[in-house]
Design an enzyme around this catalytic site. Structure first.
Site, PDB file in Angstrom:
ATOM      1  N   HIS A 123       0.731  -1.079  -0.210  1.00 26.59           N
ATOM      2  CA  HIS A 123       0.044   0.050   0.024  1.00 26.59           C
ATOM      3  C   HIS A 123       0.830   1.270  -0.105  1.00 26.59           C
ATOM      4  CE1 HIS A 123      -3.079   2.874   1.416  1.00 26.59           C
ATOM      5  NE2 HIS A 123      -2.407   3.241   2.037  1.00 26.59           N
ATOM      6  N   GLU A 124       1.846   1.598   0.730  1.00 30.15           N
ATOM      7  CA  GLU A 124       2.571   2.493   0.977  1.00 30.15           C
ATOM      8  C   GLU A 124       3.520   2.784  -0.208  1.00 30.15           C
ATOM      9  OE1 GLU A 124       2.108   4.738   3.289  1.00 30.15           O
ATOM     10  OE2 GLU A 124       0.918   3.343   4.508  1.00 30.15           O
ATOM     11  N   HIS A 127       1.639   4.332  -3.099  1.00 25.66           N
ATOM     12  CA  HIS A 127       1.273   5.745  -3.025  1.00 25.66           C
ATOM     13  C   HIS A 127       2.594   6.345  -3.859  1.00 25.66           C
ATOM     14  CE1 HIS A 127      -1.764   6.466  -0.268  1.00 25.66           C
ATOM     15  NE2 HIS A 127      -1.323   5.731   0.763  1.00 25.66           N
ATOM     16  N   GLU A 186      -5.987   6.887  -0.657  1.00 26.74           N
ATOM     17  CA  GLU A 186      -5.842   5.906   0.014  1.00 26.74           C
ATOM     18  C   GLU A 186      -6.314   4.788  -0.650  1.00 26.74           C
ATOM     19  OE1 GLU A 186      -4.358   5.267   2.936  1.00 26.74           O
ATOM     20  OE2 GLU A 186      -3.884   7.169   3.163  1.00 26.74           O
TER      21      GLU A 186
END
Length: 264
Positions: A123-124, A127, A186
């Protein structure tokens, strides 16, 4: 002068239009080398301010999971990513342009398996792949006024504001300034991260389990409409809907990493 400025602004806006990995339209004013430099500077500053976890087993575990994720990135994003474990009870992690990943040791109590940790790291990194820091900084530059846009458009200089940069990179909470990712960022990072973890050989179903853990750990959370983050329930539902789409990647993965979780 006005005509020159107007032409420069039109050229800037045209050149800044692009698409994210999911096909969403974006406006990005800043080049990747600038973002990478900002990410590296911010990461170095954090390493000076935060206590670093030096436990070999913990670091080996986190490096194993992070390395599996970064090996399936697009060619331009592959290479040596710096991964640091910060000794903190905070349940958090982040990734920065410049190939930097930070994981807080408190996260390991909630992300209870390698697959769940992979969901967070994926997920990070999502970004970063989607240029969310650049997009957020661009939005802030727009809000800051015409003088900032003129400087960018005419190539005079970047905004010399470390607090703004740190906030735009998503690490502002550490330095007292916070500019959260939007809900669309997100959700997009969730989607990209799910695909990354599946390609790396981690079970995407565990991303759903992770957010059940997060929900239990968080206690009372603000209503979704009052938050920039999706509510845990919305996030869990969206991830559950996406899992069948990425399962073929998991099933075809050449390697299913055997990262050994550190035990205290």
């Amino acid at each position: 002068m006005k005509k020159t400025f107007s032409l420069a602004m039109v050229a800037l806006l045209m050149s800044a239009c692009t698409q994210s990995p999911t096909g969403r339209e974006q406006l990005l004013f800043n080049n990747e080398s600038t973002m990478a430099q900002m990410g590296t500077q911010s990461f170095d500053e954090l390493k000076k301010k935060e206590k670093i976890d030096t436990d070999p087993k913990t670091n080996q575990y986190v490096q194993c999971v992070a390395g599996a994720i970064t090996r399936v990135l697009p060619a331009e994003q592959q290479g040596d990513w710096e991964v640091v474990v910060f000794d903190s009870k905070e349940v958090n992690a982040f990734a920065l342009p410049g190939k930097k990943i930070g994981v807080y040791s408190g996260l390991l109590k909630v992300a209870q398996t390698p697959d769940q940790l992979a969901a967070v790291i994926g997920h990070e990194v999502g970004h970063v792949l989607a240029h969310h820091s650049n997009e957020r900084l661009t939005q802030n530059q727009i809000y800051s006024g015409v003088s900032v846009l003129a400087a960018v458009a005419l190539g005079l200089s970047n905004v010399d504001n470390k607090g703004l940069y740190m906030a735009a990179l998503g690490v502002g909470a550490t330095v007292g300034v916070l500019l959260p990712y939007s809900r669309k960022h997100e959700s997009e990072a969730d989607q990209i991260g799910l695909e990354l973890m599946a390609k790396a050989g981690f079970d995407p179903n565990q991303a759903v389990v992770l957010w059940h853990n997060m929900e239990q750990n968080a206690g009372k959370t603000p209503p979704e409409l009052l938050s920039t983050h999706p509510s845990p329930a919305s996030r869990i539902q969206a991830l559950s809907d996406e899992v069948p789409k990425v399962m073929p990647y998991y099933q075809k993965a050449a390697i299913h990493p055997q990262c050994k979780r550190a035990t205290n």
